[in-house]
Design a protein around this motif. Structure first.
Motif, PDB file in Angstrom:
ATOM      1  N   ARG A  68       6.991  19.190  -1.452  1.00 43.13           N
ATOM      2  CA  ARG A  68       7.706  19.777  -0.326  1.00 43.13           C
ATOM      3  C   ARG A  68       6.858  20.872   0.288  1.00 43.13           C
ATOM      4  NH1 ARG A  68      12.351  22.157  -2.923  1.00 43.13           N
ATOM      5  NH2 ARG A  68      12.590  23.124  -0.897  1.00 43.13           N
ATOM      6  N   LEU A  69       5.807  20.441   0.969  1.00 41.68           N
ATOM      7  CA  LEU A  69       4.946  21.430   1.619  1.00 41.68           C
ATOM      8  C   LEU A  69       5.622  22.036   2.831  1.00 41.68           C
ATOM      9  CD1 LEU A  69       1.325  20.030   1.402  1.00 41.68           C
ATOM     10  CD2 LEU A  69       2.233  22.075   0.371  1.00 41.68           C
ATOM     11  N   ALA A 120       0.860  -1.188   0.000  1.00 47.69           N
ATOM     12  CA  ALA A 120       0.000   0.000   0.000  1.00 47.69           C
ATOM     13  C   ALA A 120       0.888   1.228   0.000  1.00 47.69           C
ATOM     14  CB  ALA A 120      -0.887  -0.003   1.232  1.00 47.69           C
ATOM     15  N   HIS A 121       0.920   1.881  -1.129  1.00 49.55           N
ATOM     16  CA  HIS A 121       1.697   3.114  -1.225  1.00 49.55           C
ATOM     17  C   HIS A 121       0.807   4.178  -1.818  1.00 49.55           C
ATOM     18  CE1 HIS A 121       5.407   1.056  -0.343  1.00 49.55           C
ATOM     19  NE2 HIS A 121       5.135   0.180  -1.276  1.00 49.55           N
ATOM     20  N   ALA A 122       0.579   5.210  -1.092  1.00 49.38           N
ATOM     21  CA  ALA A 122      -0.230   6.281  -1.678  1.00 49.38           C
ATOM     22  C   ALA A 122      -0.058   7.568  -0.926  1.00 49.38           C
ATOM     23  CB  ALA A 122      -1.698   5.900  -1.660  1.00 49.38           C
ATOM     24  N   HIS A 123       0.138   8.581  -1.668  1.00 50.51           N
ATOM     25  CA  HIS A 123      -0.080   9.928  -1.151  1.00 50.51           C
ATOM     26  C   HIS A 123      -0.257  10.813  -2.343  1.00 50.51           C
ATOM     27  CE1 HIS A 123      -0.378  13.137   1.500  1.00 50.51           C
ATOM     28  NE2 HIS A 123       0.037  12.448   2.543  1.00 50.51           N
ATOM     29  N   LEU A 124      -1.371  11.473  -2.360  1.00 51.51           N
ATOM     30  CA  LEU A 124      -1.739  12.170  -3.577  1.00 51.51           C
ATOM     31  C   LEU A 124      -0.754  13.265  -3.926  1.00 51.51           C
ATOM     32  CD1 LEU A 124      -3.857  12.116  -5.675  1.00 51.51           C
ATOM     33  CD2 LEU A 124      -5.161  13.770  -4.385  1.00 51.51           C
ATOM     34  N   VAL A 125      -0.412  14.055  -2.953  1.00 49.35           N
ATOM     35  CA  VAL A 125       0.475  15.173  -3.252  1.00 49.35           C
ATOM     36  C   VAL A 125       1.707  15.057  -2.369  1.00 49.35           C
ATOM     37  CG1 VAL A 125       0.677  17.662  -3.397  1.00 49.35           C
ATOM     38  CG2 VAL A 125      -1.510  16.587  -3.781  1.00 49.35           C
ATOM     39  N   ASN A 126       2.725  14.438  -2.929  1.00 51.15           N
ATOM     40  CA  ASN A 126       3.937  14.263  -2.137  1.00 51.15           C
ATOM     41  C   ASN A 126       4.908  15.380  -2.515  1.00 51.15           C
ATOM     42  OD1 ASN A 126       5.823  13.277  -0.475  1.00 51.15           O
ATOM     43  ND2 ASN A 126       6.359  11.524  -1.738  1.00 51.15           N
TER      44      ASN A 126
END
Lengths: 328, 205
Positions: free
Chosen positions: B29-30, B21-27
């Motif tokens: 540099r926030l 499970a790999h997910a992050h919509l906006v990876n």
């Protein structure tokens, strides 16, 4: 759930069936390696080659090449060799240069005897303590809690998609207690799926999951627009059900931060617990800030005119639709 | 109904199939966004005049005060952008502390201002503070995120402070106005001291 579906009208039932079919289709897409996914942290592996002597190398190189490990004072670091002498690998660890391009980095230590250890250093928690047996050292456990609570907060505050979904829910639900129930349902759901994904019980390939998360935000945006037009949609009628269903998806997204770390199985349940606590702290802080800002706008009579009331929903939906298209 | 049960079962079976499970919509540099948010809060030069500006706006009543919620963030955004186009304008720090004293005195005097003046003051202070915060960016900073962060915290701070001051003033008792005016005099005093230090500090080096 079946009773819930039975209670729906024909149109809503068709929508739910369509949504389920779309989800099923998304999950059918075979899992692929996630090489395109930017490494969320740098990992340095240290293997003990003799008593107190280690060989170190980056298993996940840092984005910023200037990132440097800082070892305990009694250890001599002459890359790739680390000599900690008789005292061994104990003391404070850190990374120089953390925070500008990468906020988290990890040491993974493989001793000659005993299980591997992992020490996560973050910009919020820049110094960790290496102990021989963290299982018996209360300081090491506190360190673990500190690290993963901060990582959870960091993850939710950087996960703008999750925050946008929560913002949509807040916008959609007008009743205070219903909002509490809705946020609670979202929390419970993403905690469940986060745990399941972290332990490897469930898994979804990255691309369809990302797209579906984006779609969940589009869905909430559409529901807000419908509500503004006087139509009570599915999410407005049963917000907690929608929050729970999509919360399961978002929890799988949260799992990324933990599954990429390679945390040893012995500490994984505690890391998960503390990480989830951090996520909840960050989410609650976000909810309180949004509610406070809504209150403040009402207090200074700075509310949107009738014609502009749907603009935030369109903004949320448009951003999410863009993400959806990019990910698909 | 059986079809629904079958579809549900299929969905759960598919979800239950173990895979990574790999997910992050906006990876992205926030971090620089939060860096921008935190930067104005690291000293008194920003929060103090923002608070005073919010009180001054509240003294004008909600209908005028609400325009600050637009004017001030716009000023911050443009000011941050100007810091990239024309960096190193030397009089901005002096202007910043002079504005602290000016707003403090205006609050202490409970000055009633016309709407264009409220908007203009919000824009000017926003410009100066946006510019000054923008100067903190380095080459490796994501400029857009940083300036957005400064704008976001400025917007949130000014909104909350204006609302709190408005709510405070709407309570019963004439002492409330006096209390706010007294706070303005303190802000003015700090501003005057800081203004003086701007001239003293270089001579000590």
């Amino acid at each position: 759930m079946i009773g819930f579906l039975q209670g729906l009208g024909g149109g809503r039932r068709r929508f739910m069936l369509f949504a389920m079919a779309a989800l099923s289709a998304a999950f059918l897409v075979p899992a692929r390696p996630t090489s395109a996914h930017e490494a969320s942290m740098a990992v340095m592996v240290l293997r003990e080659v003799g008593p107190g002597r280690y060989l170190g190398q980056w298993s996940m190189p840092p984005i910023d090449e200037r990132l440097r490990p800082i070892f305990p004072e009694h250890c001599a670091w002459d890359p790739p060799e680390l000599d900690c002498g008789e005292r061994g690998f104990v003391g404070t660890l850190s990374f120089m240069g953390l925070g500008s391009k990468q906020s988290v980095a990890m040491f993974r230590v493989f001793p000659l005897e005993g299980p591997a250890q992992a020490y996560t250093v973050s910009a919020a928690n820049p110094i960790v303590t290496a102990a021989r047996d963290p299982g018996r050292d209360i300081g090491a456990w506190l360190n673990l809690a500190d690290t993963y609570v901060n990582l959870g907060i960091d993850h939710i505050l950087r996960g703008i998609d999750h925050l946008l979904f929560v913002l949509g829910l807040i916008w959609l639900v007008r009743d205070r207690w219903m909002l509490v129930r809705t946020i609670t349902a979202f929390t419970v759901a993403h905690s469940l799926s986060l745990a399941a994904a972290t332990f490897g019980w469930v898994g979804v390939p990255e691309r369809p999951l990302n797209a579906t998360i984006a779609l969940s935000i589009v869905f909430v945006g559409v529901e807000i627009v419908k509500l503004q037009r006087g139509q009570v949609g599915l999410a407005a009628r049963y917000p907690w059900v929608v929050a729970f269903a999509f919360g399961l998806l978002h929890g799988l997204g949260f799992a990324t931060a933990l599954t990429t770390l390679g945390i040893p199985q012995t500490t994984l349940p505690f890391a998960l617990l503390f990480f989830n606590i951090g996520v909840e702290i960050g989410q609650l802080a976000f909810v309180f800030v949004v509610l406070a800002l809504i209150w403040a706008h009402h207090r200074v009579e700075a509310t949107l005119p009738r014609w502009g009331a749907v603009l935030p929903a369109y903004a949320i939906g448009s951003i999410a639709a863009f993400w959806f298209l990019v990910r698909v | 109904m059986r079809a629904i049960v079958r579809r549900l079962a299929a969905t759960f079976a598919l979800v239950g199939a173990p895979a990574n499970a790999h997910a992050h919509l906006v990876n992205t540099r926030l971090g620089d966004f939060y860096g921008g948010m935190l930067h104005p809060l690291t000293g008194f030069q920003d929060p103090l005049p923002w608070l005073a500006l919010a009180i001054l706006a509240a003294l004008q009543g909600p209908r005028r005060a609400r325009w600050l919620l637009v004017a001030f963030p716009v000023g911050l955004l443009v000011g941050g952008g100007l810091s990239l186009i024309a960096p190193g304008v030397s009089f901005i720090p002096l202007l910043d502390v002079a504005l602290i004293a000016l707003i403090g005195m205006a609050v202490a005097a409970a000055v009633v201002m016309p709407l264009p003046a409220v908007i203009g003051l919000g824009v000017v202070i926003g410009l100066a503070h946006g510019y000054q915060n923008g100067q903190a960016m380095t080459e490796s900073t994501d400029h857009l995120l940083f300036i957005s962060g400064v704008t976001a915290i400025g917007y949130a701070s000014i909104t909350m402070a204006t609302a709190c001051a408005t709510a405070f003033l709407q309570g019963s008792g004439s002492w409330r106005l006096l209390a706010l005016r007294a706070s303005g005099s303190w802000v003015a005093a700090v501003g005057i001291m800081a203004f003086g230090l701007q001239f003293v500090a270089p001579a000590t080096h």
